[in-house]
Design a protein around this motif. Sequence first.
Motif, PDB file in Angstrom:
ATOM      1  N   UNK A 113     -23.250 -67.201  28.646  1.00  0.00           N
ATOM      2  CA  UNK A 113     -24.621 -66.858  28.503  1.00  0.00           C
ATOM      3  C   UNK A 113     -24.328 -65.468  28.446  1.00  0.00           C
ATOM      4  N   UNK A 114     -25.467 -64.674  27.868  1.00  0.00           N
ATOM      5  CA  UNK A 114     -25.939 -63.528  27.615  1.00  0.00           C
ATOM      6  C   UNK A 114     -26.138 -62.797  29.032  1.00  0.00           C
ATOM      7  N   UNK A 152     -20.456 -70.402  33.068  1.00  0.00           N
ATOM      8  CA  UNK A 152     -21.197 -69.305  32.800  1.00  0.00           C
ATOM      9  C   UNK A 152     -21.226 -68.054  31.646  1.00  0.00           C
ATOM     10  N   UNK A 165     -17.733 -63.546  34.637  1.00  0.00           N
ATOM     11  CA  UNK A 165     -17.270 -63.482  36.229  1.00  0.00           C
ATOM     12  C   UNK A 165     -16.917 -61.911  37.000  1.00  0.00           C
ATOM     13  N   UNK A 175     -21.235 -62.571  29.381  1.00  0.00           N
ATOM     14  CA  UNK A 175     -21.334 -62.673  30.637  1.00  0.00           C
ATOM     15  C   UNK A 175     -19.789 -63.125  30.904  1.00  0.00           C
ATOM     16  N   UNK A 222     -23.335 -59.574  37.394  1.00  0.00           N
ATOM     17  CA  UNK A 222     -24.321 -59.650  36.001  1.00  0.00           C
ATOM     18  C   UNK A 222     -25.479 -60.150  36.150  1.00  0.00           C
ATOM     19  N   UNK A 251     -21.673 -66.230  39.988  1.00  0.00           N
ATOM     20  CA  UNK A 251     -20.818 -66.232  38.365  1.00  0.00           C
ATOM     21  C   UNK A 251     -22.171 -64.627  39.041  1.00  0.00           C
ATOM     22  N   UNK A 300     -27.835 -64.158  44.145  1.00  0.00           N
ATOM     23  CA  UNK A 300     -27.185 -62.704  43.864  1.00  0.00           C
ATOM     24  C   UNK A 300     -26.966 -62.602  45.942  1.00  0.00           C
TER      25      UNK A 300
END
Lengths: 1132, 365
Positions: free
Chosen positions: A770-771, A767, A840, A838, A869, B360, B110
């Motif tokens: 990534x951006x 994870x 956590x 990113x 995020x 995440x 999410x």
Amino acid sequence: MDSQQHKSHRPSSKKEKGKERQHGFNEKAFAPKSGRKADRQGRRKVEQDQTRLHVPLVNRTPDDDPPPVIVAIVGPPGVGKTTLLKSLVRRYTKQTLTEAKGPITVVAGKKRRLTFIECNNDLSSMIDIGKIADLVLLMIDGSYGFEMETFEFLNILQTHGFPKVIGVLTHLDLIKKAATLKSTKKTLKKRFWTEIYQGAKLFYLSGVLNGRYPDTEILNLSRFISVMKFRPLIFRNSHPYLLADRIEDLTPRELVRTSEGKCDRTVTLYGYVRGTNLRMGTKVHIPGVGDLDIQGVSNLGDPCPLPTAESEKRRKLTEKKKLLIHAPMSDVGGIMYDKDAVYVNVPGSFSRGIVDVPQGEGEQMVMDLQDVDATLEDRVAQSQIRLFGSSSKTLTVNRSDQLQQKPESEDDHDNDLSTEGDVAEQSDLENSSEGDSDTEAGSSTLPHINTGRTSHRTNIRSLPSSGTARADIEYADSDSDLGEDEDDARTKLGHRIQFDEDDEDIPSDEEADMLMHGNEDSENDVPKWKANLSERAASASSKSTSKRKNWIKLIYSSDLSPEEILWGKSKHSEVEIGEDDFLQVKRKHDVDDLEGLDASKDPLDISSLKKWEDEEMLDSIRHLFITGGEGPNVEPASGFGEESEDQQVSDDKDDAASNPEQLTPDQVRATALAAKKEVLKRKFDEQYDDPETITEDFYTSRKEEINQQLAINRAEFEGIADGEARALVEGYRPGQYVRIELASVPCEMIEHFNPLYPIVVGGLLPAEERFGYIQVRIKRHRWFARTLKTNDPLIFSLGWRRFQTLPIYSLDDHSIRMRMLKYTPEHMHCYATFYGPVSLPNTGFCTFNSLSREASGFRVSATGVVLDVDRSTKIVKKLKLTGIPYKIFKNTAFIKDMFSTALEVAKFEGANIRTVSGIRGQVKKALPKPDGAFRATFEDKILKSDIIFLRAWYSIQPRKFYNPVTTLLLPDKSWTGMRLTGQIRRDEGLKTPHGVDSTYKPVVRAARRFNPLIVPKKLQAQLPYASKPKLMKSQKAQTYLQKRAVVMEPEEKKALALMQQMRALRKDQVARRKEKKSEKKADRAKNLEKEDAKKSEKDKERKKEVMKMAGMQRKREAEAEGGRGARKRRKT
Amino acid sequence: MAQPSSILHFSGHQYLRSRLVLSILSGKPVRIDKIRSEDKNPGLKDYEISLLRLLEKLTNGIEIEISVTGTAILLRPGVIMGGVLQHECPLSRSIGYFLEPVIMLAPFSKKPVNLTLKGITTDKHDLSADILRTVTLPHLQPFGISEGLELRIKRRGASPGGGGELQFLCPIIKQVKTLNFIDAGKIKRIRGVAHAVRVNPQFSTRMMEASRSLLNRYIPDIYIYSDVYKGDESGKSPGYAMTLLAETTTSAIHCSEAISQPGVAPEDIGIAAAQALLSEIEKGGCIDRRHQTMVLLMMVLGSEDVGRCLMSEPTSKTIQFLRDIKAFFGTSFKIVSADQSNLDCTQLLYSCYGTGYVNSNRTLA
């Protein structure tokens, strides 16, 4: 000594009291006297119990053979860091370092190794060290006090997980007075405790002796270090990382030369894996360099292994003194690592046969190169396969060239080694992975085996197992090793050759398998199969392959399609046979049908269900039901039967252990009976034991669970002997010494490499590659002097990374919207959103406005934690549109100047509007005439003078700016990122552009004129008197009092004249007095002025003197500073 | 600004769903080409497009590029958002086709997922609503996904008319629990659902009777629900089907299903379902064969511990899935026979080291 006699105790003259005469433990002594006391005691006990508890965390670092503990020595310059480091290293290794650079690993005890690293005063280094250090020796100059860097470092630690900290107070010998010393210690301790925790350990080191701290003090410190317990930190416990203790550049020299050193480099980094398992396919981040792809990882022999019982036994007395130390960046242990060469110093007599003596890395390397486990012929054959074409030839020529340039003495030494090569052949290799790589290394250097030597340069290139990672083919080869742990013994072919044969090998597996399946599955509809079967069976049996499929091999290291694996689809050669045509078509057809749909349910095959019409078949699965009892041959799965989860681990092992040996039926029965009894006993216990004693609290049960899982983890892959294969499944475990190869590393990293700056290799979770937009909760540090402004660049230290980005601050506005803030609020958390890599949620971070040493004051500007995020943001800022009414009806008005087109109005139809005075209304519809005008209704009639507001929210996006802090790529490691506009203007000497509209002009407001109120005559007449307008004009005609003539009597005249004379006299007197007073005032002012002039004269002279002195002092200082390096210190 | 992350490359239209799911979970962009390029009817089918649309709804920031011919797609995954969603599934595939990937993704979103899907609830290619509800969702329980996990069958819709409606509710989790499921246990009960829509309600009873005749010999604890939907809730086409599941003492589940076919008596359907169940039971393992991929995925996503699971031999889908997992997550499984000494043992022990996948996407505040 012996002569000294202690005086014996006199027997007590007093008689023993009644209580003391009692023997044994007096129960009453500790019993509470009162109920209240008992209550208090009880509560205290519970409290003590609670302090013991912590959230149970899984420690991913194995207990056996853990990586060395990183001990960071941190402090301001001149505080004695290097001295402490040298003292500690001497304490552990009995060696004195001339220069201590980079990480230094030593063995500290039976179970513990330590890696010391000194942290320089650079903020970037402090951040990196703070993220990896397990123990920090925080050095404080006792004679000076705390410095700003210390506090900054502590703040960094706090945000990235707090490691253990031991304070070390030095320079105490500079304080001469005992009382001052005592008070200094006390104040510093107090401050230290408030920063760390009450009762944190603080060491005092007195003066320096022979360039080291006193041995006893260092001994005490080392004892503290050795008993230190560490709690896993969450971030480190979920990321693999290593502290590189060695770096090599593998780029071909020619490429570097042709590109003048500007080409991207291939770099290998060495270090112990820490944190979690380092898996293949992950990216790594090197703080100060950037994100890099791992080209390959290989496990190396531990350069600084922990002593085992065996190694201790074998160690000779002469070597007792020689303790292990691994510090490739500094010059110790007989190995010097130059930029592109390793110089090995082999002291004294060196004999090849002794394997158990701990050898230096270099010696090991040379010996490994000579370990040959295949014949020359094999090697030659292999080398032909491996090194295709002419490249190998040129390689050998080069090497022989180098050979000739070698000095004579080394030649001798190498020849020695080669003669002893056969001894080494007998002495077995530790693990096959070593062996693998050795053979490869050997194969590439094969032509020179006669000479028995390789040059140093090639040594670096062919470190143990270095070859495996580099070449693709070889890597694939190790893939195939994965499944071979069982089969290896049977099919003892050379690995490489075997892989080439795989194409034929694997199908044959299936053919054999097909045999099995073919019989039980209903293959009646394909009679051709059967015709062919016997031939195939014959061919299959001729090849000695195991009957069972090797699934791992089939799935991961063969090119067969899933269908081919499952049903053993005929190969190309079989297609040519032609007999299978019919079958071919059919299978193709139904396979297509299935795949075409990507269905998860295979259609019911009625024909295969036919077998369930058979009564025998139906009975055969009866044992799978609880009603069925034990089947004829108990399925392995049901062998575990009815046992609870926690028992499975041990049972599993038992099964594995007991299965291979053939048991007699009696034994089987006995064990079965025993197992049954065991189960019954447990059931009984469960039912009849006191339930309260069994039920553990959450804490212990959770801990137990964690331990069980860890045991499973250890046990599961222990069986895989092949290191490479094991690494493929579970990655490289913490504690292994690995070599990581990174491709396309910026050349500056090598060119400006400085061992004083730590290289941390931090593994990234998928994870984190990534951006996105990251929302954080942030609070400005209360020691940071300025507020933070939205869209000002800020340097974040988040996760492994350090980067500059542009945050937008916001606050939650009544849970409706995220409202932008221009500045961070005082003493309050707010949200910040920025674009970046990113992390956590729940990761801590700290920010800086500048990392430069010149920045004054406290540099940590804010701290916080990641919340969310996402790929988009919803931050709004307020936008007020204003308009003015140009026509007003009753409750309706026409508004203009708010919008410019009818389209805009259409978008805002129905929006709420408001006048300044608070009358609410609504946008209705656009008007045709003036562009952008609209009709609006209000709850009341508005005035022409009212301004109409429309409160709207404008959404803003953070700018996509991400600028990694690449300190390691710079020659002086001082990095400047994006500057603020004001900063640029200051630096460039530019003036701030000034908009004409921005200037403040005096506001000219025309006075409001109100027309007179005119009430018509007719109406006036009708009004009652009170409401009638009153005519208030001044009277023009003189009144009687003004008009009348006054004639006085003579007495009256006289009196009046006297009164007038007295008033005149009085007036004159006052005037004269006033005049006199002013004269006096002027006099006094004159005098004062004179005195002032005198005073200022004196002052001027005094100032002149002072400035003269100051100027001279400055001059002297400047001269002195030119002499020695300026040491800048910032007092707290 | 963003570093170009390596794009994974696959070809062929097969295993599209699992690849899309893996791509979204791992965050690695994927390029799939040669999608039916040799076919008469090249490119993506309507249901595949519909699936892509569903994924687009479910996520934020996803980029899907489909080539002009429709034979290649490039997917750059985004953040799994979840929330309240609705989707109309085309009638070419049943809802199971769409729900399966969603079930794999939903726990990592999410916001808790509340997805309403409309279309065909039962057909012969994909998992039916009953299997999804009674078998698929219980398979997630050992991974710590159970509270609030629900599939409501609002309406049933048989093929080809459809008209069914399912509501899927899924909670979000922080991390998947590690699975240690190596004890298959013994079958303690058999349950089932016999449903019939727009046909004689007697049909379900007839199916039940037939299957009972075969299964009664093994175990008395058999309970088959007769589920007859009427009127508005029964969709647009007639149909009936029977779903059976056998649960073991360690709550491992095996299931089977038989669906009405024209010209076949309901009794035969019932018998076929029972027979299929028996062959499933015979294959053994702790996991139903159709759910191997889902369980393996969850094992890979588990915490950084060794997860173990006993299963029957992999299906072709599973084999490809294992390979894809290696490509996306770099994790490979250790697959050994459950009983080393017994050569005939077809049960395999799958074990892997979890990647420590943490959701995440979850919001903290």
